[in-house]
Design a protein around this motif. Structure first.
Motif, mmCIF file in Angstrom:
data_model
loop_
_atom_site.group_PDB
_atom_site.id
_atom_site.type_symbol
_atom_site.label_atom_id
_atom_site.label_comp_id
_atom_site.label_asym_id
_atom_site.label_seq_id
_atom_site.Cartn_x
_atom_site.Cartn_y
_atom_site.Cartn_z
ATOM 1 N N ALA A 104 0.826 -1.206 0.000
ATOM 2 C CA ALA A 104 0.000 0.000 0.000
ATOM 3 C C ALA A 104 0.862 1.257 0.000
ATOM 4 O O ALA A 104 0.569 2.223 -0.709
ATOM 5 N N VAL A 105 1.938 1.248 0.778
ATOM 6 C CA VAL A 105 2.846 2.398 0.829
ATOM 7 C C VAL A 105 3.515 2.588 -0.530
ATOM 8 O O VAL A 105 3.618 3.713 -1.035
ATOM 9 N N GLU A 106 3.953 1.488 -1.145
ATOM 10 C CA GLU A 106 4.603 1.579 -2.455
ATOM 11 C C GLU A 106 3.640 2.131 -3.507
ATOM 12 O O GLU A 106 4.009 2.994 -4.305
ATOM 13 N N ILE A 107 2.397 1.660 -3.493
ATOM 14 C CA ILE A 107 1.388 2.171 -4.431
ATOM 15 C C ILE A 107 1.151 3.657 -4.194
ATOM 16 O O ILE A 107 1.074 4.442 -5.137
ATOM 17 N N PHE A 108 1.080 4.071 -2.924
ATOM 18 C CA PHE A 108 0.889 5.483 -2.592
ATOM 19 C C PHE A 108 2.016 6.325 -3.189
ATOM 20 O O PHE A 108 1.771 7.356 -3.819
ATOM 21 N N TYR A 109 3.270 5.899 -2.987
ATOM 22 C CA TYR A 109 4.410 6.670 -3.489
ATOM 23 C C TYR A 109 4.458 6.671 -5.017
ATOM 24 O O TYR A 109 4.790 7.686 -5.632
ATOM 25 N N MET A 110 4.122 5.561 -5.639
ATOM 26 C CA MET A 110 4.117 5.518 -7.108
ATOM 27 C C MET A 110 3.040 6.437 -7.673
ATOM 28 O O MET A 110 3.277 7.147 -8.645
ATOM 29 N N ASP A 111 1.859 6.432 -7.056
ATOM 30 C CA ASP A 111 0.802 7.349 -7.495
ATOM 31 C C ASP A 111 1.235 8.802 -7.311
ATOM 32 O O ASP A 111 1.005 9.641 -8.178
ATOM 33 N N ALA A 112 1.862 9.103 -6.183
ATOM 34 C CA ALA A 112 2.336 10.465 -5.927
ATOM 35 C C ALA A 112 3.418 10.863 -6.938
ATOM 36 O O ALA A 112 3.431 11.997 -7.427
ATOM 37 N N LEU A 113 4.298 9.932 -7.269
ATOM 38 C CA LEU A 113 5.344 10.198 -8.254
ATOM 39 C C LEU A 113 4.720 10.475 -9.624
ATOM 40 O O LEU A 113 5.107 11.433 -10.313
ATOM 41 N N LEU A 114 3.742 9.678 -10.020
ATOM 42 C CA LEU A 114 3.070 9.905 -11.305
ATOM 43 C C LEU A 114 2.386 11.270 -11.343
ATOM 44 O O LEU A 114 2.423 11.948 -12.368
ATOM 45 N N GLU A 115 1.782 11.680 -10.244
ATOM 46 C CA GLU A 115 1.150 13.006 -10.193
ATOM 47 C C GLU A 115 2.185 14.118 -10.353
ATOM 48 O O GLU A 115 1.947 15.102 -11.049
ATOM 49 N N LEU A 116 3.332 13.972 -9.703
ATOM 50 C CA LEU A 116 4.407 14.965 -9.870
ATOM 51 C C LEU A 116 4.841 15.044 -11.326
ATOM 52 O O LEU A 116 5.033 16.134 -11.873
ATOM 53 N N LEU A 117 5.025 13.894 -11.947
ATOM 54 C CA LEU A 117 5.468 13.860 -13.344
ATOM 55 C C LEU A 117 4.428 14.457 -14.284
ATOM 56 O O LEU A 117 4.782 15.122 -15.259
ATOM 57 N N LYS A 118 3.141 14.227 -14.007
ATOM 58 C CA LYS A 118 2.087 14.798 -14.845
ATOM 59 C C LYS A 118 2.122 16.321 -14.800
ATOM 60 O O LYS A 118 1.874 16.984 -15.797
ATOM 61 N N LYS A 119 2.426 16.870 -13.622
ATOM 62 C CA LYS A 119 2.436 18.322 -13.461
ATOM 63 C C LYS A 119 3.699 18.955 -14.016
ATOM 64 O O LYS A 119 3.663 20.048 -14.560
ATOM 65 N N ASP A 120 4.849 18.264 -13.861
ATOM 66 C CA ASP A 120 6.115 18.812 -14.351
ATOM 67 C C ASP A 120 7.133 17.686 -14.519
ATOM 68 O O ASP A 120 7.813 17.310 -13.571
ATOM 69 N N ALA A 121 7.217 17.163 -15.726
ATOM 70 C CA ALA A 121 8.124 16.043 -16.006
ATOM 71 C C ALA A 121 9.588 16.479 -16.025
ATOM 72 O O ALA A 121 10.473 15.646 -16.120
ATOM 73 N N ARG A 122 9.844 17.778 -15.893
ATOM 74 C CA ARG A 122 11.227 18.269 -15.884
ATOM 75 C C ARG A 122 11.855 18.244 -14.505
ATOM 76 O O ARG A 122 13.041 18.546 -14.362
ATOM 77 N N LEU A 123 11.083 17.893 -13.478
ATOM 78 C CA LEU A 123 11.642 17.855 -12.134
ATOM 79 C C LEU A 123 12.816 16.881 -12.071
ATOM 80 O O LEU A 123 12.755 15.790 -12.629
ATOM 81 N N SER A 124 13.851 17.280 -11.381
ATOM 82 C CA SER A 124 15.003 16.389 -11.213
ATOM 83 C C SER A 124 14.638 15.273 -10.239
ATOM 84 O O SER A 124 13.704 15.403 -9.444
ATOM 85 N N THR A 125 15.399 14.198 -10.301
ATOM 86 C CA THR A 125 15.184 13.091 -9.373
ATOM 87 C C THR A 125 15.338 13.580 -7.936
ATOM 88 O O THR A 125 14.564 13.191 -7.052
ATOM 89 N N ALA A 126 16.319 14.445 -7.701
ATOM 90 C CA ALA A 126 16.547 14.976 -6.351
ATOM 91 C C ALA A 126 15.328 15.760 -5.863
ATOM 92 O O ALA A 126 14.906 15.623 -4.711
ATOM 93 N N ARG A 127 14.751 16.579 -6.732
ATOM 94 C CA ARG A 127 13.586 17.396 -6.357
ATOM 95 C C ARG A 127 12.370 16.512 -6.082
ATOM 96 O O ARG A 127 11.615 16.747 -5.131
ATOM 97 N N MET A 128 12.169 15.477 -6.930
ATOM 98 C CA MET A 128 11.045 14.560 -6.698
ATOM 99 C C MET A 128 11.229 13.811 -5.384
ATOM 100 O O MET A 128 10.278 13.647 -4.616
ATOM 101 N N ALA A 129 12.447 13.362 -5.119
ATOM 102 C CA ALA A 129 12.740 12.648 -3.872
ATOM 103 C C ALA A 129 12.457 13.536 -2.673
ATOM 104 O O ALA A 129 11.860 13.101 -1.686
#
Length: 185
Positions: free
Chosen positions: A21-46
């Motif tokens: 459940a935690v992994e799914i939560f983080y993956m969904d959150a990561l996908l939302e970040l990417l949808k809004k701005d796919a230029r974010l660096s890995t460091a910024r997303m982390a």
């Protein structure tokens, strides 16, 4: 992703379900970040997700491998983008195939170079097909020579895009002031 200390079999099941459940939560959150701005660096997303860069990289790789991430592209305002092209939405009515429904024909249509998007729809038509061409005639030729001649295509209705107000979640450029022409008698 994250490790848990386990003390019993029942805790293993609980911890495993929680970890998933935690992994799914983080993956969904990561996908939302990417949808809004796919230029974010890995460091910024982390940083935004409260994860390490290696965890984000691992999730990105997994999401790409399983096909959740299809690709990345810039959303370009057509008035500012420089390329003059014509876009159209084509409503397509199909005859469903035995044992295949609409899938095989929809996938064939989606492979045409002119097609930018293809969706199965409910309602008065079966597919919504977005196409792009250099001019109206090119789109018309695509419809008359390629699309409408396919076995299984019953009819098409083409709607040319006139103006973009919002695309992929982004507002297009706003008009500058009142640009209406004066009416004279």
């Amino acid at each position: 992703m994250r490790s848990f200390k386990l003390r019993s079999q029942s805790e293993f099941v609980l911890e495993t379900n929680t970890a998933v459940a935690v992994e799914i939560f983080y993956m969904d959150a990561l996908l939302e970040l990417l949808k809004k701005d796919a230029r974010l660096s890995t460091a910024r997303m982390a940083e935004r997700l409260g994860l390490s860069e290696s965890e984000v990289e691992s999730m990105m790789e997994e999401l790409t491998q399983r096909g959740a991430i299809l690709g990345f592209h810039a959303v370009v305002d057509p008035d500012e983008g420089g390329k003059n092209s014509v876009s159209a939405l084509i409503e397509v009515k199909l005859t469903p195939e035995r044992n295949g429904g609409f899938d095989r024909l929809a996938q064939r249509i989606a492979r045409f170079d002119q097609v930018t998007s293809c969706y199965l729809m409910s309602g008065g038509y079966d597919l919504a097909v977005m196409v792009e061409g250099n001019d109206l005639r090119e789109v018309a030729r695509f419809v008359s020579e390629k699309l409408s001649t396919l076995d299984g295509v019953l009819s098409t209705a083409t709607h040319f895009l006139l103006k973009v107000y919002k695309q992929s979640g982004f507002l297009a450029s706003e008009s500058h002031g009142d640009e209406r022409l004066a009416v004279t008698p």
